[in-house]
Scaffold this motif. Structure first.
Motif, mmCIF file in Angstrom:
data_model
loop_
_atom_site.group_PDB
_atom_site.id
_atom_site.type_symbol
_atom_site.label_atom_id
_atom_site.label_comp_id
_atom_site.label_asym_id
_atom_site.label_seq_id
_atom_site.Cartn_x
_atom_site.Cartn_y
_atom_site.Cartn_z
ATOM 1 N N SER A 137 43.539 38.355 52.121
ATOM 2 C CA SER A 137 41.747 38.302 52.026
ATOM 3 C C SER A 137 41.349 37.402 51.141
ATOM 4 O O SER A 137 42.012 37.389 50.206
ATOM 5 N N LEU A 138 40.158 36.625 51.559
ATOM 6 C CA LEU A 138 39.422 35.850 50.387
ATOM 7 C C LEU A 138 38.971 36.732 49.411
ATOM 8 O O LEU A 138 38.793 36.193 48.136
ATOM 9 N N HIS A 139 39.029 38.241 49.738
ATOM 10 C CA HIS A 139 38.368 38.902 48.603
ATOM 11 C C HIS A 139 39.328 39.057 47.443
ATOM 12 O O HIS A 139 39.100 39.308 46.408
ATOM 13 N N GLN A 140 40.705 39.016 47.637
ATOM 14 C CA GLN A 140 41.743 38.839 46.865
ATOM 15 C C GLN A 140 41.787 37.778 45.804
ATOM 16 O O GLN A 140 42.525 37.654 44.908
ATOM 17 N N LEU A 141 40.949 36.887 46.207
ATOM 18 C CA LEU A 141 40.966 35.377 45.238
ATOM 19 C C LEU A 141 39.603 35.270 44.375
ATOM 20 O O LEU A 141 39.528 34.234 43.926
ATOM 21 N N GLN A 142 38.998 36.452 44.483
ATOM 22 C CA GLN A 142 37.647 36.501 43.638
ATOM 23 C C GLN A 142 37.729 35.970 42.190
ATOM 24 O O GLN A 142 37.177 35.161 41.536
ATOM 25 N N GLY B 2 29.971 37.045 52.224
ATOM 26 C CA GLY B 2 29.262 37.384 51.080
ATOM 27 C C GLY B 2 29.675 37.296 49.838
ATOM 28 O O GLY B 2 29.581 37.821 48.666
ATOM 29 N N LEU B 3 30.808 36.243 49.733
ATOM 30 C CA LEU B 3 31.506 35.974 48.310
ATOM 31 C C LEU B 3 30.935 34.838 47.678
ATOM 32 O O LEU B 3 30.179 34.228 48.198
ATOM 33 N N ALA B 4 31.172 34.958 46.557
ATOM 34 C CA ALA B 4 30.522 33.704 45.550
ATOM 35 C C ALA B 4 31.948 33.036 44.804
ATOM 36 O O ALA B 4 32.153 32.714 43.717
ATOM 37 N N LEU B 5 32.865 32.664 45.855
ATOM 38 C CA LEU B 5 33.805 31.771 45.168
ATOM 39 C C LEU B 5 33.429 30.427 45.106
ATOM 40 O O LEU B 5 32.785 29.780 45.844
ATOM 41 N N LYS B 6 34.047 29.962 43.712
ATOM 42 C CA LYS B 6 33.646 28.672 43.419
ATOM 43 C C LYS B 6 34.861 27.894 43.019
ATOM 44 O O LYS B 6 35.793 28.587 42.557
ATOM 45 N N SER B 7 34.860 26.555 42.642
ATOM 46 C CA SER B 7 35.998 25.653 42.072
ATOM 47 C C SER B 7 35.246 24.793 41.118
ATOM 48 O O SER B 7 34.369 24.240 41.416
ATOM 49 N N SER B 8 36.054 24.589 40.230
ATOM 50 C CA SER B 8 35.805 23.424 39.246
ATOM 51 C C SER B 8 36.748 22.154 39.467
ATOM 52 O O SER B 8 36.717 21.309 38.820
ATOM 53 N N ILE B 9 37.752 22.464 40.516
ATOM 54 C CA ILE B 9 38.639 21.335 40.923
ATOM 55 C C ILE B 9 38.454 20.761 42.412
ATOM 56 O O ILE B 9 38.443 21.753 43.166
#
Length: 301
Positions: free
Chosen positions: A184-189, A214-221
């Protein structure tokens, strides 16, 4: 524009310069001298208030005015093609070049390779870009066939469903989540994430799923190439995302389906309906249909 009565030689010269990229190759394409092409272009540009072309280091490119004109004059070339197709129905003898644009080169490369084997005398030009960019060059008649996931309806376009696949996560092979059958995307927080370019369909879909959850997943790459994303994952830079068929088969990474991405996306062979009778379109679509038929027959054995 001072005079709307364009001549056919002017239109042919203009179209040839655009497709060839410079005056020398345009002259070779038309079978005339370079000064003859230059003369026609001067006559054509004299009719307009602004330039149609601008010189760059590798040749010429269209100005905004030139782009608008080319969207119109490109239809003249199609008329020639259609007339030849009527004269010699079912014949590919008039097929000299095919221009393709794909957002999914790994998915469609077997089909492209098959085309090259069956039509070895035909010149192939392959443009790789995002789905939106592929649609744009197809709509502008800069390519003959688009190979991308067409996820909307358009009355101007015809499409052939070619392959389904899902959005997946790409993890280092040693990652604790790499052995899961689904995550799940929740496992990648708390994970370092690698995103692809903002306007790619992959990133657009991922952004929608993140928002829906409702996640706040972000990336710097941020990395444009899916192959480069896989390399970055293999070197431990983070977790990447791609559609399964776009991922090289071998590498130091694992591919895990994403639970929230349950709906498959469909890759399509796409073309303008108005160009359906052109040899390049007809031959490629016919081949795609044969390949799909062979695949279905193989599955039934």
């Amino acid at each position: 524009m001072r005079d709307a009565d364009l001549s056919l030689p002017e239109v042919r010269a203009f179209n040839a310069v655009v497709s060839a990229g410079n005056f020398t190759r345009a002259a070779q394409q038309l079978g005339v001298s370079q000064p003859a092409v230059t003369a026609q272009m001067r006559k054509l540009e004299a009719r307009f208030k602004g330039p149609l072309l601008e010189r760059v280091s590798h040749g010429v490119r269209l100005t905004e005015l030139g782009q608008r004109l080319y969207r119109i004059t490109a239809q003249f070339a199609e008329l020639d093609h259609n007339v030849r197709a009527l004269i010699k129905p079912g014949s590919a003898s008039s097929l000299e070049e095919i221009r393709l644009a794909t957002a999914s080169p790994l998915v469609f490369m077997p089909l492209i390779a098959r085309f090259v084997r069956e039509y070895p005398e035909v010149s192939l030009k392959l443009h790789t870009a995002t789905t939106d960019e592929c649609f744009k060059v197809l709509a502008n008649r800069e390519v003959d066939i688009g190979l991308f996931p067409m996820h909307w309806d358009d009355r101007q376009l015809s499409r052939l469903a070619y392959r389904d696949h899902h959005l997946v996560a790409i993890l280092p092979s040693t990652h604790p989540l790499a052995g899961l059958s689904r995550l799940s995307l929740h496992q990648l927080q708390d994970e370092s994430l690698i995103f692809s370019r903002r306007y790619s369909y992959t990133q657009q879909l991922l952004d929608r799923l993140i928002q829906q959850e409702g996640l706040a997943l972000k990336s710097s790459i941020w990395i444009d190439s899916r192959t480069d994303i896989c390399e970055a994952v293999a070197h431990g830079l983070g977790v990447g995302f791609a559609f399964k068929g776009d991922i090289p088969a071998q590498g130091e990474y694992a591919v895990v389906p994403i639970a929230e991405a349950a709906e498959a996306i469909t890759e399509h062979v796409v073309w303008l309906k108005s160009r359906s009778d052109l040899p390049e379109v007809r031959c490629f679509v016919d081949l795609a249909l044969r390949v799909l038929g062979e695949s279905q027959a193989s599955c039934l054995r």
